[in-house]
Design a protein around this motif. Structure first.
Motif, PDB file in Angstrom:
ATOM      1  N   GLN A 278       2.350   2.960   2.406  1.00  0.00           N
ATOM      2  CA  GLN A 278       2.267   4.496   3.314  1.00  0.00           C
ATOM      3  C   GLN A 278       2.847   4.668   4.081  1.00  0.00           C
ATOM      4  OE1 GLN A 278      -1.569   4.904   3.188  1.00  0.00           O
ATOM      5  NE2 GLN A 278      -0.857   4.213   1.619  1.00  0.00           N
TER       6      GLN A 278
ATOM      7  N   PHE B  69      -6.892   5.607   0.034  1.00  0.00           N
ATOM      8  CA  PHE B  69      -5.490   5.994   1.369  1.00  0.00           C
ATOM      9  C   PHE B  69      -4.742   7.605   0.009  1.00  0.00           C
ATOM     10  CE2 PHE B  69      -4.914   1.138   1.196  1.00  0.00           C
ATOM     11  CZ  PHE B  69      -4.414   1.169   2.962  1.00  0.00           C
TER      12      PHE B  69
ATOM     13  N   TYR C 132       0.559  -0.891   0.643  1.00  0.00           N
ATOM     14  CA  TYR C 132      -0.389   0.170   0.073  1.00  0.00           C
ATOM     15  C   TYR C 132       1.030   1.859   0.638  1.00  0.00           C
ATOM     16  CZ  TYR C 132      -3.754  -3.418   1.336  1.00  0.00           C
ATOM     17  OH  TYR C 132      -4.508  -4.538   1.002  1.00  0.00           O
TER      18      TYR C 132
ATOM     19  N   ARG D 292     -10.625   0.040  -0.996  1.00  0.00           N
ATOM     20  CA  ARG D 292      -9.472   1.282  -0.277  1.00  0.00           C
ATOM     21  C   ARG D 292      -9.166   2.401  -0.678  1.00  0.00           C
ATOM     22  NH1 ARG D 292      -6.165  -3.099   2.904  1.00  0.00           N
ATOM     23  NH2 ARG D 292      -7.861  -3.866   3.726  1.00  0.00           N
TER      24      ARG D 292
END
Length: 160
Positions: free
Chosen positions: A125, A158, A123, A156
């Motif tokens: 992050q 972000f 992801y 999802r």
């Protein structure tokens, strides 16, 4: 003509009346039984759904309790200075295999809101600041781990 002749007899009329009464009674009983059975089936189905929902809720509560206990245990063992934590965050997270098996994603976030390490790393992050997000504000104010609500992996999103 034959029907009129048949009903001409008083005995035949009585037989026809008894047969009609039996048929009407059977029809009324069948309809009443059908309505009562439908109501009972609906009650049974409702009871089964409630039982299943209680079992699922109990299982979810147990899983969340175990996960929170695991997080609390891991967090209690992370007593180190902020500088050491920032330097070792990735290694510390990789050593926590139990967390990787219980959660879709685990993030170590510093006191200022910067993501120091994550697993899985797909992801991307690490390095972003999450200090404006609700889960960070809650965790910072309560000083307890936070298990966020589940999300669908395909939806999802972000923020960077």
């Amino acid at each position: 003509m034959i029907l009129r002749q048949w009903f001409g007899s008083l005995v035949n009329r009585a037989v026809a009346l008894v047969v009609a009464a039996v048929l009407v009674t059977a029809l009324v009983l069948t309809l009443a039984n059908s309505f009562l059975s439908r109501g009972e089936l609906e009650d049974q189905a409702r009871a089964q759904v409630e039982t299943i929902a209680e079992l699922v809720a109990s299982e979810l509560d147990d899983r969340l309790r175990r996960r929170l206990e695991t997080l609390s245990h891991v967090a209690s063992n992370l007593t180190m200075s902020e500088e050491a934590f920032q330097g070792r965050a990735r290694v510390v997270l990789q050593q926590q295999v139990a967390l990787q098996h219980q959660f879709d994603g685990v993030y170590l976030i510093g006191a200022g809101g910067k993501v120091l390490a994550e697993t899985p790393e797909k992801y991307h992050q690490t390095g972003i600041n999450v200090s404006d997000r609700d889960y960070f504000k809650i965790a910072s104010s309560q000083l307890t781990p936070v298990i966020s609500a589940p999300t669908c992996p395909t939806t999802r999103t972000f923020r960077h």
